[in-house]
Design a protein around this motif. Structure first.
Motif, PDB file in Angstrom:
ATOM      1  N   THR A  54       0.802  -1.285  -0.157  1.00 53.72           N
ATOM      2  CA  THR A  54       0.035  -0.230   0.134  1.00 53.72           C
ATOM      3  C   THR A  54       1.031   0.836   0.501  1.00 53.72           C
ATOM      4  OG1 THR A  54      -1.468  -1.500   1.823  1.00 53.72           O
ATOM      5  CG2 THR A  54      -2.141   1.476   1.361  1.00 53.72           C
ATOM      6  N   GLY A  55       1.719   1.191   0.790  1.00 54.91           N
ATOM      7  CA  GLY A  55       2.321   2.546   1.237  1.00 54.91           C
ATOM      8  C   GLY A  55       3.845   2.616  -0.378  1.00 54.91           C
ATOM      9  N   LEU A 128      13.051  19.825   2.465  1.00 56.59           N
ATOM     10  CA  LEU A 128      13.002  18.991   1.575  1.00 56.59           C
ATOM     11  C   LEU A 128      14.838  18.870   2.101  1.00 56.59           C
ATOM     12  CD1 LEU A 128      11.910  21.620  -1.247  1.00 56.59           C
ATOM     13  CD2 LEU A 128      11.196  19.248  -0.645  1.00 56.59           C
ATOM     14  N   GLY A 129      15.336  19.510   2.818  1.00 58.26           N
ATOM     15  CA  GLY A 129      16.784  19.145   3.312  1.00 58.26           C
ATOM     16  C   GLY A 129      16.987  18.754   4.347  1.00 58.26           C
ATOM     17  N   ASN A 130      15.992  18.218   4.833  1.00 56.84           N
ATOM     18  CA  ASN A 130      16.015  16.534   5.681  1.00 56.84           C
ATOM     19  C   ASN A 130      16.128  15.465   4.997  1.00 56.84           C
ATOM     20  OD1 ASN A 130      15.783  15.078   7.905  1.00 56.84           O
ATOM     21  ND2 ASN A 130      14.248  16.643   9.257  1.00 56.84           N
ATOM     22  N   GLY A 131      17.468  14.677   5.309  1.00 56.60           N
ATOM     23  CA  GLY A 131      17.805  13.885   4.801  1.00 56.60           C
ATOM     24  C   GLY A 131      16.982  12.662   5.474  1.00 56.60           C
ATOM     25  N   HIS A 132      16.609  12.756   6.817  1.00 49.67           N
ATOM     26  CA  HIS A 132      16.015  11.498   6.354  1.00 49.67           C
ATOM     27  C   HIS A 132      14.255  11.335   6.170  1.00 49.67           C
ATOM     28  CE1 HIS A 132      17.455  10.503  10.327  1.00 49.67           C
ATOM     29  NE2 HIS A 132      18.650  11.451  11.073  1.00 49.67           N
ATOM     30  N   TYR A 133      13.513  12.079   5.558  1.00 54.94           N
ATOM     31  CA  TYR A 133      13.047  12.190   4.890  1.00 54.94           C
ATOM     32  C   TYR A 133      13.255  11.426   3.515  1.00 54.94           C
ATOM     33  CZ  TYR A 133       9.701  15.690   7.434  1.00 54.94           C
ATOM     34  OH  TYR A 133       8.623  16.704   8.007  1.00 54.94           O
ATOM     35  N   TRP A 134      13.999  11.855   2.315  1.00 52.12           N
ATOM     36  CA  TRP A 134      14.344  10.866   1.324  1.00 52.12           C
ATOM     37  C   TRP A 134      14.449   9.527   1.936  1.00 52.12           C
ATOM     38  CZ3 TRP A 134      12.658  13.440  -2.599  1.00 52.12           C
ATOM     39  CH2 TRP A 134      13.022  14.883  -2.520  1.00 52.12           C
ATOM     40  N   LEU A 135      15.381   9.305   3.059  1.00 50.91           N
ATOM     41  CA  LEU A 135      15.867   7.796   3.354  1.00 50.91           C
ATOM     42  C   LEU A 135      14.732   7.179   4.004  1.00 50.91           C
ATOM     43  CD1 LEU A 135      18.910   7.701   5.718  1.00 50.91           C
ATOM     44  CD2 LEU A 135      18.352   7.036   2.671  1.00 50.91           C
ATOM     45  N   TYR A 136      13.568   7.714   4.458  1.00 46.43           N
ATOM     46  CA  TYR A 136      12.171   7.432   4.192  1.00 46.43           C
ATOM     47  C   TYR A 136      11.398   7.162   2.996  1.00 46.43           C
ATOM     48  CZ  TYR A 136      11.887   7.042   9.380  1.00 46.43           C
ATOM     49  OH  TYR A 136      11.800   6.477  10.672  1.00 46.43           O
ATOM     50  N   LEU A 137      12.082   7.442   2.095  1.00 46.22           N
ATOM     51  CA  LEU A 137      11.078   7.572   1.110  1.00 46.22           C
ATOM     52  C   LEU A 137      12.222   6.418   0.397  1.00 46.22           C
ATOM     53  CD1 LEU A 137       9.403   8.794  -1.044  1.00 46.22           C
ATOM     54  CD2 LEU A 137      10.990  10.441  -2.091  1.00 46.22           C
ATOM     55  N   LEU A 138      13.435   6.849  -0.311  1.00 46.59           N
ATOM     56  CA  LEU A 138      14.090   5.340  -0.172  1.00 46.59           C
ATOM     57  C   LEU A 138      13.138   4.254   0.595  1.00 46.59           C
ATOM     58  CD1 LEU A 138      16.314   4.150  -2.163  1.00 46.59           C
ATOM     59  CD2 LEU A 138      17.786   4.958  -0.136  1.00 46.59           C
ATOM     60  N   HIS A 139      13.744   4.246   1.096  1.00 42.30           N
ATOM     61  CA  HIS A 139      12.709   2.167   1.681  1.00 42.30           C
ATOM     62  C   HIS A 139      11.703   1.879   1.699  1.00 42.30           C
ATOM     63  CE1 HIS A 139      11.052   0.832   5.620  1.00 42.30           C
ATOM     64  NE2 HIS A 139      11.889   0.121   6.120  1.00 42.30           N
ATOM     65  N   THR A 140      10.871   3.490   1.603  1.00 40.77           N
ATOM     66  CA  THR A 140       8.985   2.804   1.131  1.00 40.77           C
ATOM     67  C   THR A 140       9.211   2.468  -0.285  1.00 40.77           C
ATOM     68  OG1 THR A 140       8.431   4.793   3.050  1.00 40.77           O
ATOM     69  CG2 THR A 140       6.562   3.670   0.850  1.00 40.77           C
ATOM     70  N   MET A 141       9.773   2.971  -1.401  1.00 41.19           N
ATOM     71  CA  MET A 141       9.359   2.832  -2.179  1.00 41.19           C
ATOM     72  C   MET A 141       9.977   1.426  -2.905  1.00 41.19           C
ATOM     73  SD  MET A 141       9.018   6.566  -4.705  1.00 41.19           S
ATOM     74  CE  MET A 141      10.928   6.505  -4.762  1.00 41.19           C
ATOM     75  N   ILE A 142      11.173   1.341  -2.289  1.00 42.95           N
ATOM     76  CA  ILE A 142      12.251   0.600  -2.782  1.00 42.95           C
ATOM     77  C   ILE A 142      12.735  -0.645  -2.444  1.00 42.95           C
ATOM     78  CG2 ILE A 142      14.991   0.229  -4.103  1.00 42.95           C
ATOM     79  CD1 ILE A 142      14.317   3.104  -5.452  1.00 42.95           C
ATOM     80  N   VAL A 143      12.990  -0.278  -1.453  1.00 43.09           N
ATOM     81  CA  VAL A 143      13.902  -1.566   0.334  1.00 43.09           C
ATOM     82  C   VAL A 143      12.732  -2.366   0.851  1.00 43.09           C
ATOM     83  CG1 VAL A 143      15.563  -1.939   2.544  1.00 43.09           C
ATOM     84  CG2 VAL A 143      15.946   0.167   0.019  1.00 43.09           C
ATOM     85  N   PHE A 145       9.493  -2.021   0.024  1.00 45.48           N
ATOM     86  CA  PHE A 145       8.818  -3.654  -1.042  1.00 45.48           C
ATOM     87  C   PHE A 145       9.300  -4.020  -1.062  1.00 45.48           C
ATOM     88  CE2 PHE A 145       7.451  -3.913  -5.532  1.00 45.48           C
ATOM     89  CZ  PHE A 145       6.088  -4.582  -4.999  1.00 45.48           C
ATOM     90  N   ILE A 146      10.666  -4.753  -1.573  1.00 42.38           N
ATOM     91  CA  ILE A 146      11.042  -6.112  -2.297  1.00 42.38           C
ATOM     92  C   ILE A 146      11.824  -6.397  -1.365  1.00 42.38           C
ATOM     93  CG2 ILE A 146      13.708  -6.526  -3.393  1.00 42.38           C
ATOM     94  CD1 ILE A 146      13.720  -3.962  -4.999  1.00 42.38           C
ATOM     95  N   ILE A 147      11.947  -6.500   0.202  1.00 44.72           N
ATOM     96  CA  ILE A 147      12.529  -7.116   1.121  1.00 44.72           C
ATOM     97  C   ILE A 147      11.127  -7.539   1.685  1.00 44.72           C
ATOM     98  CG2 ILE A 147      13.295  -6.855   3.216  1.00 44.72           C
ATOM     99  CD1 ILE A 147      15.043  -6.633   1.250  1.00 44.72           C
ATOM    100  N   THR A 223      12.613 -11.019  11.100  1.00 46.39           N
ATOM    101  CA  THR A 223      12.090 -10.187  11.843  1.00 46.39           C
ATOM    102  C   THR A 223      13.371  -9.804  11.949  1.00 46.39           C
ATOM    103  OG1 THR A 223      10.600 -11.257  12.502  1.00 46.39           O
ATOM    104  CG2 THR A 223      11.135  -9.017  13.814  1.00 46.39           C
ATOM    105  N   SER A 224      14.400 -10.082  12.319  1.00 47.99           N
ATOM    106  CA  SER A 224      15.765  -9.195  12.387  1.00 47.99           C
ATOM    107  C   SER A 224      16.401  -8.704  11.911  1.00 47.99           C
ATOM    108  CB  SER A 224      17.092 -10.219  13.066  1.00 47.99           C
ATOM    109  OG  SER A 224      16.086 -10.515  14.906  1.00 47.99           O
ATOM    110  N   LEU A 225      16.327  -9.190  10.507  1.00 46.14           N
ATOM    111  CA  LEU A 225      16.694  -8.714   9.331  1.00 46.14           C
ATOM    112  C   LEU A 225      16.004  -6.975   9.040  1.00 46.14           C
ATOM    113  CD1 LEU A 225      18.066  -8.430   6.374  1.00 46.14           C
ATOM    114  CD2 LEU A 225      16.290 -10.127   5.959  1.00 46.14           C
ATOM    115  N   HIS A 226      14.378  -7.054   9.380  1.00 45.51           N
ATOM    116  CA  HIS A 226      13.642  -6.041   8.890  1.00 45.51           C
ATOM    117  C   HIS A 226      13.878  -5.287  10.081  1.00 45.51           C
ATOM    118  CE1 HIS A 226      10.952  -7.167   6.148  1.00 45.51           C
ATOM    119  NE2 HIS A 226      10.806  -8.578   6.578  1.00 45.51           N
TER     120      HIS A 226
END
Length: 463
Positions: A54-55, A128-143, A145-147, A223-226
């Motif tokens: 969903t995300g 837009l200058g906060n790196g955490h937002y972009w990491l969360y975006l990368l996590h939700t869109m790619i990492v 979902f695949i894992i 679960t440990s991997l996640h």
């Protein structure tokens, strides 16, 4: 201690004919703990994939639509920021679910900085200058979902084999004719003279039992991997803690400067309005007495008496003002002795309870500020509370570091509160400059409790 007691006991350890029992390994209890956490981990692995899907769908739609509409600027930026916030929400939800399974807590990142308080464009730069937002975006869109696709597939397959193998005999009995003519046991043992249908029931039952027995290890590993991925991508950075510490230290330094400036201004005002005026009056009285000494000795004697009274009042006011400085007893004999001296001088019966380690000493600045807190509390209790009893407790507290704790309790009428620019507020500023806190609890009807907590290094015992 247990080994020592067994070695010193002559029976039955000294009897070589009696074998010493060997402690059982704790694998059973460890395996039991795995089973106790397995339902939560299994539920997480099953629901995590639909949430991640969903995300993935929402965020990827918002983000690439925003990229495609950047020519309009406003719509594109709004959609991209929306994607960042949605990704933040799904990432935070994933962290909460992982922690719910019993994994260690993951420190949350800092989402805003000082720029966010400067207006809309400052907030926009902060996001837009906060790196955490972009990491969360990368996590939700790619990492993520695949894992989660991989781990969900492994979980479903493992659980299906376990349940299918354990229940195969039941479903096989409901189909008297069998399901097809191919048997796994026949493929493994083609020349065996056995009933392959019964052999398959037994074989699948064993396979199902084996997969079920290893299911807790699988759920724990996945679960440990996640958790590791979330800790690395979604957790706070070490620089976040450093930045918070810098901000805290800057605020503490500002509070210390403010408190010190306030104290100096108050001392200057008190000296000007009190002893200085009396000394000026003393000088005038002595000058007038000098002029009257030959012509009117009686009037000169009266003026000298008034001058003596002025000098006595000035001395009393100077003594009162000097209580704002560290008394000699504090420097010579330490905090507890100074508190006991202040308790004796108090007009309200005061009891000092010393719960410090024997002979403990602290930095002079720590003891001086603790003494100021107690003195101010005793003065307030005597002037405003109507108390008949005060208790001062000084102790050490160990939590997030070691703190010197000072608690002053009176049985007065209560209703006290902190007013900006006055005694309690000034003490709060002073302690904030040391990284400490000052809390006031004073409900109507009492009691009034003033609690100071000052971070300290390990106390040094007096040699």
């Amino acid at each position: 201690m247990i080994a020592t007691d067994l070695a010193s006991d002559p029976t039955p350890a000294d009897d070589m004919s009696t074998p010493t029992p060997t402690p059982m390994p704790k694998t059973g209890s460890r395996y039991g703990r795995l089973w106790r956490r397995m339902p939560a981990e299994l539920l997480y692995l099953l629901v995590a994939f639909p949430i991640a899907l969903t995300g993935f769908g929402i965020v990827i739609t918002l983000f690439f639509t925003g990229i495609g509409t950047l020519v309009t600027f406003f719509i594109g930026v709004v959609l991209i920021i929306g994607a960042l916030y949605v990704a933040r929400g799904f990432g935070t939800l994933d962290v909460m679910l992982i922690e719910w399974t019993g994994r260690p807590a993951i420190p949350r990142p800092e989402w805003q900085d000082a720029r966010a308080a400067t207006g809309f464009f400052g907030w926009l730069r902060a996001v837009l200058g906060n790196g955490h937002y972009w990491l969360y975006l990368l996590h939700t869109m790619i990492v993520d979902f695949i894992i989660k696709t991989v781990t969900w597939t492994i979980t479903i397959v493992w659980l299906s084999i376990a349940v299918g193998g354990l229940t195969n005999w039941f479903w096989d009995m409901l189909t008297p004719g069998g399901i097809g003519d191919w048997y796994l046991s026949q493929w493994l043992l083609p020349d065996a003279a056995i009933d392959f249908r019964i052999a398959d029931r037994i074989l699948l039952l064993l396979v199902g039992a084996m997969f079920l027995a290893t299911l807790p290890f699988v759920t724990r590993g996945l679960t440990s991997l996640h958790w590791l991925i979330a800790r690395g991508i979604l957790g706070a950075w070490k620089s976040d803690a450093l930045q918070r510490e810098v901000i805290t230290l800057a605020a503490s330094r500002g509070a210390a400067h403010s408190a010190e400036g306030h104290s100096l201004r108050r001392l200057e005002r008190d000296i000007h309005d009190g002893p200085q005026q009396r000394l000026v009056r003393l000088q005038m009285d002595l000058a007038a007495a000098d002029r009257q000494l030959a012509a009117d000795p009686e009037q000169a004697r009266i003026l000298i008496g008034e001058a003596m009274q002025q000098s006595k009042d000035a001395l009393e006011e100077l003594r009162a003002l000097s209580r704002g400085f560290a008394p000699p007893i504090l420097l010579d004999r330490g905090l507890v002795a100074a508190l006991e001296s202040a308790a004796i001088r108090s007009t309200v019966p005061t009891r000092v309870v010393d719960e410090l380690p024997p002979g403990a000493e602290f930095a002079q600045e720590i003891e001086r500020n603790a003494y100021f807190v107690a003195s101010e509390a005793l003065t307030n209790a005597a002037k405003h509370s109507g108390a008949t009893e005060v208790e001062v407790v000084v102790s050490l507290q160990n939590g997030e570091g070691t703190h010197l704790a000072l608690r002053v309790t009176d049985n007065g009428t209560g209703g006290a509160f902190s007013i900006a620019g006055h005694g309690i507020a000034g003490l709060q500023e002073r302690l904030r400059g040391l990284g400490g806190t000052l809390e006031l609890s004073s409900p109507a009807g009492g009691p009034t409790v003033l609690t100071a907590s000052i971070p300290v290094a390990s106390p040094t015992p007096v040699s």
